[in-house]
Write an enzyme that holds these catalytic residues in place. Sequence first.
Site, PDB file in Angstrom:
ATOM      1  N   GLU A   1       0.942  -1.219   0.035  1.00  0.00           N
ATOM      2  CA  GLU A   1       0.109  -0.006   0.024  1.00  0.00           C
ATOM      3  C   GLU A   1       0.901   1.140  -0.174  1.00  0.00           C
ATOM      4  OE1 GLU A   1      -2.672   0.165   3.210  1.00  0.00           O
ATOM      5  OE2 GLU A   1      -3.544   2.293   2.834  1.00  0.00           O
TER       6      GLU A   1
ATOM      7  N   ARG B   1       4.442 -13.137   9.826  1.00  0.00           N
ATOM      8  CA  ARG B   1       5.268 -11.828   9.556  1.00  0.00           C
ATOM      9  C   ARG B   1       6.709 -11.676  10.235  1.00  0.00           C
ATOM     10  NH1 ARG B   1       1.753  -7.587   8.937  1.00  0.00           N
ATOM     11  NH2 ARG B   1       3.109  -5.708   9.181  1.00  0.00           N
TER      12      ARG B   1
ATOM     13  N   LYS C   1       4.239   0.586   9.812  1.00  0.00           N
ATOM     14  CA  LYS C   1       4.535   1.783   9.114  1.00  0.00           C
ATOM     15  C   LYS C   1       3.932   2.840   9.890  1.00  0.00           C
ATOM     16  CE  LYS C   1       2.860  -0.029   4.951  1.00  0.00           C
ATOM     17  NZ  LYS C   1       2.329   0.063   3.793  1.00  0.00           N
TER      18      LYS C   1
HETATM   19  P1  ATP Z   1       2.198  -2.282   8.162  1.00  0.00           P
HETATM   20  O1  ATP Z   1       1.517  -3.274   9.151  1.00  0.00           O
HETATM   21  O2  ATP Z   1       3.572  -1.941   8.620  1.00  0.00           O
HETATM   22  O3  ATP Z   1       1.487  -0.879   7.620  1.00  0.00           O
HETATM   23  P2  ATP Z   1       1.317  -3.469   5.848  1.00  0.00           P
HETATM   24  O4  ATP Z   1       1.348  -5.044   6.093  1.00  0.00           O
HETATM   25  O5  ATP Z   1      -0.015  -2.854   6.003  1.00  0.00           O
HETATM   26  O6  ATP Z   1       2.173  -3.035   6.848  1.00  0.00           O
HETATM   27  P3  ATP Z   1       1.615  -3.340   2.994  1.00  0.00           P
HETATM   28  O7  ATP Z   1       2.103  -2.183   2.432  1.00  0.00           O
HETATM   29  O8  ATP Z   1       0.004  -3.552   3.081  1.00  0.00           O
HETATM   30  O9  ATP Z   1       2.142  -3.030   4.486  1.00  0.00           O
HETATM   31  O10 ATP Z   1       2.418  -4.726   2.771  1.00  0.00           O
HETATM   32  C1  ATP Z   1       2.878  -5.148   1.669  1.00  0.00           C
HETATM   33  C2  ATP Z   1       3.092  -6.550   1.776  1.00  0.00           C
HETATM   34  O11 ATP Z   1       4.287  -6.638   2.561  1.00  0.00           O
HETATM   35  C3  ATP Z   1       2.001  -7.171   2.478  1.00  0.00           C
HETATM   36  O12 ATP Z   1       1.967  -8.397   1.585  1.00  0.00           O
HETATM   37  C4  ATP Z   1       2.451  -7.806   3.704  1.00  0.00           C
HETATM   38  O13 ATP Z   1       1.888  -8.838   4.078  1.00  0.00           O
HETATM   39  C5  ATP Z   1       3.965  -7.507   3.602  1.00  0.00           C
HETATM   40  N1  ATP Z   1       4.466  -7.155   4.828  1.00  0.00           N
HETATM   41  C6  ATP Z   1       4.585  -6.088   5.636  1.00  0.00           C
HETATM   42  N2  ATP Z   1       5.080  -6.151   6.756  1.00  0.00           N
HETATM   43  C7  ATP Z   1       5.563  -7.516   6.652  1.00  0.00           C
HETATM   44  C8  ATP Z   1       6.243  -8.194   7.910  1.00  0.00           C
HETATM   45  N3  ATP Z   1       6.667  -7.558   8.924  1.00  0.00           N
HETATM   46  N4  ATP Z   1       6.806  -9.331   7.479  1.00  0.00           N
HETATM   47  C9  ATP Z   1       6.456  -9.833   6.360  1.00  0.00           C
HETATM   48  N5  ATP Z   1       5.617  -9.310   5.521  1.00  0.00           N
HETATM   49  C10 ATP Z   1       5.173  -8.058   5.593  1.00  0.00           C
HETATM   50 MG    MG Z   2      -1.519  -3.703   4.515  1.00  0.00          MG
END
Ligand code: ATP
Ligand code: MG
Length: 568
Positions: A44, A269, A279
């Site tokens: 995102e 994760r 984030k």
């Molecule tokens: P945050 O919780 O930090 O906002 P998010 O999951 O909302 O992170 P996205 O931009 O939606 O952030 O993530 C893009 C991809 O990266 C998704 O498929 C998500 O599952 C993966 N991802 C994000 N954080 C992690 C993590 N700590 N470990 C593994 N994969 C991750």
């Molecule tokens: Mg997300």
Amino acid sequence: MGELEASKGSANVKVGSDFIRARIMEDNASGRFDGRVQTRFPPEPNGYLHLGHAKSICLNFGVAREFGGQCNLRFDDTNPVKEEREYVESIREDVRWLGGDWGERELYASNYFEQLYAYAEKLIQMGKAYVDDLSTEEIREYRGTLTQPGRESPWRNRSVEENLNLFRRMRAGEFADGEKVLRAKIDMASPNVVMRDPTLYRIRHAQHHRTGVDWCIYPMYDYTHCLSDSIEGITHSLCTLEFVNNRELYDWVLDTLGVYHPQQIEFARLNVTYTVLSKRKLIQLVREGHVSGWDDPRMPTLCGMRRRGIPAEAVRDFCARIGLARADSTVEYAMLEFCVREWLNDHTPRLMAVLDPIKVIIENYPEGQEEVFDMPCHPEDASFGSRKVPFTRELYIEREDFRMNPPKKYHRLSPGAEVRLRYAYFITCREAVLDATGRICELRCTYDPASRGGQSPDGRKVKGTIHWVSAQHALSAEIRLYSQLFAVENPDAAPEGKTFLDNLNPDSLQTVRGLLEPALASYGVGDRVQFERLGYFCKDRDSTEETPVFNRTVTLRDTWAKLEKKGG
Ligand code: ATP
Ligand code: MG
């Protein structure tokens, strides 16, 4: 573009070696997706990518490469309020840096808005979606809890015609934000709360970074994600564990619409000690000025790590070593540092710098004389070549390399003791000169001309070898010594009334003046080097003509020697 392969010496990742790869092999064997493998990395664009994303990037692009498939870069841009172009650009750069190759397939969920809208109308026509007038708070209240079923909205049984009409008017902009939503009509008593008539569309009169003001209704993540996967012909939709409960909805949307159906698979994760990987928290660190920006070298963002000097190869190696699990766990930050050292050890030249200088005067070395030593840039690898290092009567050594009263087994300099100046000469300390405050300001030494090149002339042993720079030739530099941004292993766990910010390490950045050997003048921004005996450093973009700036990437050793033995 780099390969998403673990670098030399890493844990060997074999196809089928984890549950996701095993699952893909099964699907290939059964012909489920005609042997196709199509993944996607779906960030995102509401922040910069971090180490957690690296795990997902390595997995999605890695799996695609290993199975001869493709991985799409898909921006999940359904929230017009939080998303910005700056983030899109940084994400592109960071994925590319890690070696992710999406070919022509830079895709956006917003590309599908028209199609998603058509699907929503179809759901309405099937009696599977309805327009609800409840407010956000009421919807939450009606949803029930884990132990209590939800209640049906009074608007749940509107006719297809009425729903269609209202939904079209939502799109036309007739309603204010929050006035209405479109919900799936599933089951308010479902044991899975996600299935209790989830919201599919909400009204947001906002400018979108790509579609401008074309839309004032925006699809929700759960609705958008599965359909985007379907539209793109994704085979395996790999996501993190918190979406386990959402899988039922993922499947429901696709099955109800009767469209192509990818397989969602969840993995744990990444969590890392001394680090926050959310984030929201990273944004807070930037906005409130706890760090200098997204690419502050203490940040776990990919741009921060890059600026710190961490090579992409080390991040990939790290991701390969930590593997994949179905249960959440926390990885030691030391593991990342280990991978960084492993790579830098073999890939960086070694030069000399003094970070806490003390002057040395070689009394029997002629004034005005200058010798130039040709020194190898790596003791074991001639391919690094050599550089010229001037030697003069006045030098600087590290303050730590001298002790007035040396403890036992101290092999460096002390009154009367002899040490080797790296690749140069043996010197003996004759006198330490103190200033008015009693602090040592100068060491008077003599050298043995017969020890040229640092070789013993007569077989006598000199145990200590220390680094040095010529006073006359030294370049003054700003050196940024970084350590952990957080002082505690789990920064997210803050006691009552405190936040993760209270766990910040006040000493995470120490800036010192260093003196560099002159050959370092030719180094460019982003170049990495080992300062002998001190650590690995990377030239920073804040460098000026007069003052180079170097970031310490990592020290040479850590306190986790155990890990080094196990890994190496
Ligand atoms: P945050 O919780 O930090 O906002 P998010 O999951 O909302 O992170 P996205 O931009 O939606 O952030 O993530 C893009 C991809 O990266 C998704 O498929 C998500 O599952 C993966 N991802 C994000 N954080 C992690 C993590 N700590 N470990 C593994 N994969 C991750
Ligand atoms: Mg997300």
